[in-house]
Design a protein around this motif. Structure first.
Motif, mmCIF file in Angstrom:
data_model
loop_
_atom_site.group_PDB
_atom_site.id
_atom_site.type_symbol
_atom_site.label_atom_id
_atom_site.label_comp_id
_atom_site.label_asym_id
_atom_site.label_seq_id
_atom_site.Cartn_x
_atom_site.Cartn_y
_atom_site.Cartn_z
ATOM 1 N N ALA A 57 -10.000 10.250 5.799
ATOM 2 C CA ALA A 57 -8.996 9.818 6.096
ATOM 3 C C ALA A 57 -8.111 8.568 5.340
ATOM 4 C CB ALA A 57 -9.151 8.933 7.636
ATOM 5 N N CYS A 58 -8.488 8.029 4.580
ATOM 6 C CA CYS A 58 -8.989 6.668 3.684
ATOM 7 C C CYS A 58 -7.732 7.170 2.700
ATOM 8 C CB CYS A 58 -9.867 6.089 3.540
ATOM 9 S SG CYS A 58 -10.387 4.714 5.567
ATOM 10 N N SER A 59 -8.031 8.842 2.019
ATOM 11 C CA SER A 59 -7.744 8.954 0.830
ATOM 12 C C SER A 59 -6.065 9.089 0.857
ATOM 13 C CB SER A 59 -8.014 10.492 0.553
ATOM 14 O OG SER A 59 -7.552 10.938 1.782
ATOM 15 N N LEU A 60 -5.337 9.139 2.440
ATOM 16 C CA LEU A 60 -4.224 9.091 2.793
ATOM 17 C C LEU A 60 -3.520 7.788 2.193
ATOM 18 C CD1 LEU A 60 -3.956 10.583 5.943
ATOM 19 C CD2 LEU A 60 -3.500 11.834 3.954
ATOM 20 N N GLY A 61 -4.115 7.041 2.237
ATOM 21 C CA GLY A 61 -2.932 5.750 0.969
ATOM 22 C C GLY A 61 -2.920 5.972 -0.139
ATOM 23 N N ALA A 62 -3.430 7.005 -0.207
ATOM 24 C CA ALA A 62 -3.210 7.473 -2.459
ATOM 25 C C ALA A 62 -1.708 8.360 -2.401
ATOM 26 C CB ALA A 62 -3.984 8.555 -2.573
ATOM 27 N N MET A 63 -1.348 8.687 -0.801
ATOM 28 C CA MET A 63 0.149 9.628 -0.936
ATOM 29 C C MET A 63 1.108 8.268 -0.269
ATOM 30 S SD MET A 63 -1.903 12.412 0.885
ATOM 31 C CE MET A 63 -3.019 13.290 0.141
ATOM 32 N N ARG A 64 0.965 6.817 -0.161
ATOM 33 C CA ARG A 64 2.203 6.308 0.427
ATOM 34 C C ARG A 64 3.409 6.434 -0.676
ATOM 35 N NH1 ARG A 64 -1.989 2.125 1.084
ATOM 36 N NH2 ARG A 64 -2.277 1.517 3.237
ATOM 37 N N SER A 65 4.790 6.176 0.309
ATOM 38 C CA SER A 65 6.244 6.662 -0.690
ATOM 39 C C SER A 65 6.140 7.345 -1.404
ATOM 40 C CB SER A 65 5.724 4.623 -1.085
ATOM 41 O OG SER A 65 5.947 3.946 -0.087
ATOM 42 N N ALA A 66 5.553 8.857 -1.219
ATOM 43 C CA ALA A 66 5.989 9.172 -1.794
ATOM 44 C C ALA A 66 6.421 10.975 -0.762
ATOM 45 C CB ALA A 66 4.811 10.636 -1.937
ATOM 46 N N GLY A 67 7.195 10.242 -0.046
ATOM 47 C CA GLY A 67 8.128 11.854 0.647
ATOM 48 C C GLY A 67 7.010 13.089 0.938
ATOM 49 N N VAL A 68 6.185 12.402 1.919
ATOM 50 C CA VAL A 68 4.987 13.606 1.992
ATOM 51 C C VAL A 68 5.615 13.879 3.368
ATOM 52 C CG1 VAL A 68 3.105 13.700 3.009
ATOM 53 C CG2 VAL A 68 3.660 12.694 0.861
ATOM 54 N N ARG A 69 5.741 14.839 3.525
ATOM 55 C CA ARG A 69 6.092 15.791 4.923
ATOM 56 C C ARG A 69 4.819 16.043 5.728
ATOM 57 N NH1 ARG A 69 10.696 21.008 5.552
ATOM 58 N NH2 ARG A 69 10.974 21.231 7.052
ATOM 59 N N SER A 70 4.055 16.515 4.998
ATOM 60 C CA SER A 70 2.782 17.008 5.811
ATOM 61 C C SER A 70 1.507 17.197 4.934
ATOM 62 C CB SER A 70 3.103 18.356 6.288
ATOM 63 O OG SER A 70 2.849 19.712 5.333
#
Length: 635
Positions: free
Chosen positions: A489-502
């Motif tokens: 779950a904490c690895s989601l922090g690396a995907m902030r502000s990247a325009g992620v859809r899913s």
């Protein structure tokens, strides 16, 4: 997010120290440049990415020289070759001070790179280390900036805690004891700081996205032509539209643009249209909120969208155009939320949020998010407001219930949230959290067809979470999918502000550990973006009993783990408690053999490889699929 306990102005060096000339400081900087850059790299925040972090470390060290004769700080160097050199101590203090200021502005640092040094056309990043180094990097990224500085000064500079306190105080840290206590939480703290993983002077080079560069060049040419046309229009006579709130001054009359700014022409959908519509997305959301009849507010929102003024804070997810509406958009919401007036609009391609304070228009904000092809799953909610570490959502009209759950705790239930006219009660936002990642709260929605989880990644449209093979991912609702996500779950922090859809998590292999009667899990997490390209892929390795998964490999804009290429191969260096180092590698289902070459040699039939290795060894992985096709290891 980084801690904000760095003072706005740094404490000056003690006047009791010797006066250092710029020549002496330059000599110390040149002699110890690799160590200073490594120190800067360790202190800088992780959201910028490894390539920008490397350039940032070099940039702030190269700008660490004093402008004239400066008093030296009363903190001596502690290593041979630097002991008693006040020039080195002065430059080191400036490096720590500047790196902490960067950390205090982490969100802006993640988007901006210092102007120099600059490398065009290449991505530069340190050589990857093993699993221990990757785990340490994750732990360091979860610390506040002052705690990272304390850890680096203790381990890299060998400073006693008294000198560390003096350096941090001189660098402007207000809570020095808190930083030292936070740094104490790193296990086996200092043995890996000399690893190649943290050496920004020994780099690997790869090209940037060649197709994206070509598109950006074309876009720049088109933009230049548009600016020339706008310059011509600015010189035309006429009274224009008139300023509206925080909007910029008018520039030219245009009947189509004026129609787009007329609140009376906004599209408003009836509340029950979604029940019979062939489409189920943002286009069938009704207009909600207590200010849908406030024409003045709607006019300001439209005018700021068309021409935001200098005081307006504008943000857009990557790949989202930020221009004005081509015609009258659809109104989704207009109302008062917390202490702001908020308007949410939709033009078929983008969701746009305008917010202004209740007591005026100064400090207005305008946010853009791409939302084309959202479908039912992708249009379940939009962010309405963020305040005091919490987030409120506006949910789709088909949503029947909302809840909050911690993705880190799969056994805990969801806490119900109230829904009033589609607006949720506030829930904790992981995008606003500071300090270590101990929880990851997500939004759970039910709509009659099932339940799904959405997570706030700092953008207007939350990202949908799924689990399972890339060809048939499922919403995270059952116990198995929740257990799959918990360590990552904490690895989601690396995907902030990247325009992620899913983001999909796929457990693609289990591997027995040498000398241990237990197996480790290999999981691939892939973040798809609204713009189609730029997907982010992480291969993660989770050993039994570990609370977090370790990132073994990461890549961007690759097809691996995706619907078009549902294959992956990754490896990691793992240390047995009794038997030394091993290279462990795993491929997804359908891998007939795995081979390692380079620093480690070995071949195994099937999708798993386990070979003895030396600490710090590097190897190239290649797999052979059952259909005879080859696959390379993810890097």
């Amino acid at each position: 997010m980084q801690s904000q306990d760095v003072a706005q102005s740094a404490t000056p060096s003690s006047p009791a120290g010797p006066v250092i000339g710029v020549e002496q400081a330059e000599a110390a900087l040149v002699e110890h440049y690799p160590r200073l850059v490594r120190l800067a790299y360790l202190v800088l925040p992780a959201p910028a990415g490894r390539s920008r972090r490397v350039l940032g470390a070099h940039g702030l060290v190269q700008r660490a020289l004093p402008r004239g004769r400066t008093p030296a700080p009363l903190i001596p160097a502690q290593q041979a070759g630097r002991d008693g050199d006040p020039g080195y101590a002065l430059v080191r203090l400036q490096v720590v001070r500047t790196a902490l200021k960067r950390g205090a502005r982490a969100e802006r640092w993640a988007r901006l790179t210092p102007p120099l040094p600059r490398v065009w056309g290449l991505k530069l990043y340190p050589r990857p280390g093993g699993a221990d180094e990757l785990a340490l990097d994750q732990r360091l990224s979860a610390l506040s900036g002052p705690a990272r500085a304390a850890h680096a000064l203790r381990g890299l500079e060998r400073l006693p805690d008294g000198d560390v306190r003096r350096v941090l105080t001189a660098a402007g840290v207000t809570d020095v004891e808190g930083a030292l206590a936070e740094a104490d939480g790193i296990p086996e703290p200092y043995r890996l700081l000399g690893s190649c993983e943290f050496d920004p002077c020994s780099l690997t080079a790869r090209p940037t996205d060649l197709l994206r560069r070509r598109r950006h060049l074309k876009a720049a040419l088109v933009g230049g032509a548009a600016l020339a046309v706008c310059g011509t229009l600015l010189g035309l006579p006429g009274d224009g539209w008139g300023a509206d709130g925080a909007a910029a001054p008018p520039y030219a009359r245009n009947p189509a643009a004026q129609a787009a700014l007329d609140p009376g022409r906004l599209t408003r959908v009836a509340p029950a249209v979604w029940k019979t519509s062939a489409r189920t997305d943002f286009s069938v959301w009704p207009a909600r909120g207590d200010r849908t009849g406030d024409r003045a507010l709607l006019r300001r929102a439209l005018a700021v969208w068309a021409r935001p003024g200098k005081s307006v804070r504008v943000s857009a997810t990557p790949g989202t155009p930020a221009g004005g509406p081509a015609g009258p958009p659809q109104l989704l919401y207009a109302g008062t939320v917390d202490t702001a007036r908020v308007v949410i609009l939709y033009d078929g391609l983008r969701v746009v949020r305008y917010a202004e304070p209740e007591d005026g228009t100064e400090g207005a904000a305008l946010d853009f998010a791409r939302a084309d092809g959202a479908g039912r799953a992708g249009s379940g909610a939009v962010v309405l407001s963020r305040a005091d570490g919490n987030v409120r959502y506006l949910t789709a009209p088909w949503v029947r219930g909302a809840g909050e759950r911690d993705l880190r705790e799969p056994g805990s239930g969801a806490m119900a949230l109230t829904l009033v006219d589609g607006v949720t009660s506030p829930l904790a936002s992981p995008a606003l959290r500071e300090g270590p990642c101990t929880s990851w709260n997500v939004l759970r929605l039910t709509d009659g067809t099932g339940a799904r989880l959405l997570t706030d990644l700092g953008e207007l449209v939350p990202a949908r979470l799924t689990a399972g093979p890339p060809g048939s991912p499922q919403d995270v609702s059952g116990a198995k999918a929740l257990r799959t996500w918990a360590p990552y779950a904490c690895s989601l922090g690396a995907m902030r502000s990247a325009g992620v859809r899913s983001v999909n998590a796929w457990a693609f292999a289990e591997q027995p550990l040498p000398g241990v009667r237990r197996a480790a899990e290999w999981v691939c997490t892939r973040a798809e973006t609204w713009r189609g390209g730029g997907a982010r892929v992480l291969a993660q390795f989770h050993t039994p009993g570990a609370r977090y998964g370790a990132v073994a490999a990461k890549a961007e804009s690759v097809p691996a783990c995706g619907k078009r290429e549902p294959r992956v191969l990754a490896g990691v260096l793992w240390k047995s408690a009794t038997d030394g180092w091993y290279l462990l590698a795993a491929g997804s289902r359908g891998t007939a053999s795995v081979s390692a070459t380079g620093g480690v040699e070995g071949t195994a039939r099937g999708n798993l490889l386990s070979v003895r290795a030396e600490k710090g060894a590097r190897a190239d992985l290649e797999g052979r699929l059952e259909n005879g096709r080859s696959i390379s290891g993810l890097r």
